[in-house]
Design an enzyme around this catalytic site. Sequence first.
Site, mmCIF file in Angstrom:
data_model
loop_
_atom_site.group_PDB
_atom_site.id
_atom_site.type_symbol
_atom_site.label_atom_id
_atom_site.label_comp_id
_atom_site.label_asym_id
_atom_site.label_seq_id
_atom_site.Cartn_x
_atom_site.Cartn_y
_atom_site.Cartn_z
ATOM 1 N N CYS A 243 4.144 2.039 -3.919
ATOM 2 C CA CYS A 243 4.726 2.585 -5.149
ATOM 3 C C CYS A 243 5.813 1.642 -5.599
ATOM 4 C CB CYS A 243 5.304 3.981 -4.904
ATOM 5 S SG CYS A 243 6.147 4.647 -6.356
ATOM 6 N N ASN A 252 -1.780 3.220 0.504
ATOM 7 C CA ASN A 252 -2.340 4.451 1.063
ATOM 8 C C ASN A 252 -3.200 4.097 2.256
ATOM 9 O OD1 ASN A 252 -2.233 5.091 -2.070
ATOM 10 N ND2 ASN A 252 -2.128 6.993 -0.927
#
Length: 308
Positions: A243, A252
């Site tokens: 992010c 992820n």
Amino acid sequence: MIPEHVTLVEVGPRDGLQNEAQPVATAHKVELVRRLQAAGLREIEVTSFVSPKWVPQMADNAQVMAAIARPAGVRHSVLVPNMLGLQAALVGGEVTRPDEIVVFGAATQAFSQRNINCSIEQSIARFAPVVAAAHAAGLKVRSAISCALGCPYQGEVTPDEVEHLVKLFKQIGVDHCGVADTIGVGTPRRVQAAMERALKHYPLDQVSGHFHDTYGQALANILACLQMGIHNFDTSVAGLGGCPYAKGATGNVATEDVVFMLQGMGIHTGIDLDALVDAGAFISDLLGRAPVSRVGKALLIKRGRVFA
Ligand code: HMG
Ligand code: MG
């Protein structure tokens, strides 16, 4: 009871690529989505309709949505931070609009301010009309609760703080509750404690886990969720991403790693692991690095690929 079927939402094109400093061509994003569709992914988070000043990599959102194929049975979602984003996502009409939007808030005030430039309460006030308008347009609305297991600015985050946002999202009519470990610090028991709070307000099939793998805990956390019956997870091909507003956060959990684990457990995903590995190799080659996915890399080496 461990579920027999798991649905993976592939977030690589959005959560993965949003963090890339080098521009990724629109045509390459479209090709990545095509390969993911071909590998059997039935839920794909394609892009985000956020401010291009905040996240330049997603500035071609409309072009990507216009160019991807829309095979029957595949649902495509986009992130939307406000009404402007929803309007932009809908402007192209039936052919380009998403099936689903994701509204994203944070369990902590500090992250909410850094990520979407407003407080938690302001974000809910901003999302309420977006949710209503999305429903009126026939779209499903998912939420993402960032920093549910820890915050880069605040530090520890409690289950009470998570539940507070879960309830606020529920009150404004959000259909699905996504619990996100933005910086990957969660461990299985703490993840279960956060998930219990989500499950107090949402049914089992409307709760999902979104685990960044920064500290290598994501597979263990997914297993902890499976033990609770949770069967929806966000994953990112080749482990792409991070992010932009969570410094040092890595991608992820890799879709390939999760599919390999689930297959080994006899859990059905509908995903073709070989085709998925190809998709991971395609995007990693474009970005000039080896896949972060351990499974992706191992299977490519088995096929004869050599990595430096
Ligand atoms: P702001 O600056 O407070 O917004 O940003 P504003 O309403 O004051 O508008 C400022 C300018 O942005 C205006 O343009 C608006 O038109 C424009 P100007 O007049 O200066 O030329 N603008 C927009 N342009 C395009 N699309 C829009 C839009 N909205 C305003 N939708 C805002 C507020 C929320 C827009 C901004 O903070 C933003 O875009 N943030 C997005 C941050 C982001 O995308 N972060 C990464 C995704 S979240 C994530 O990765 C976490 C997740 O994976 C879960 C997890 O792991 O935790 C989901
Ligand atoms: Mg994320």
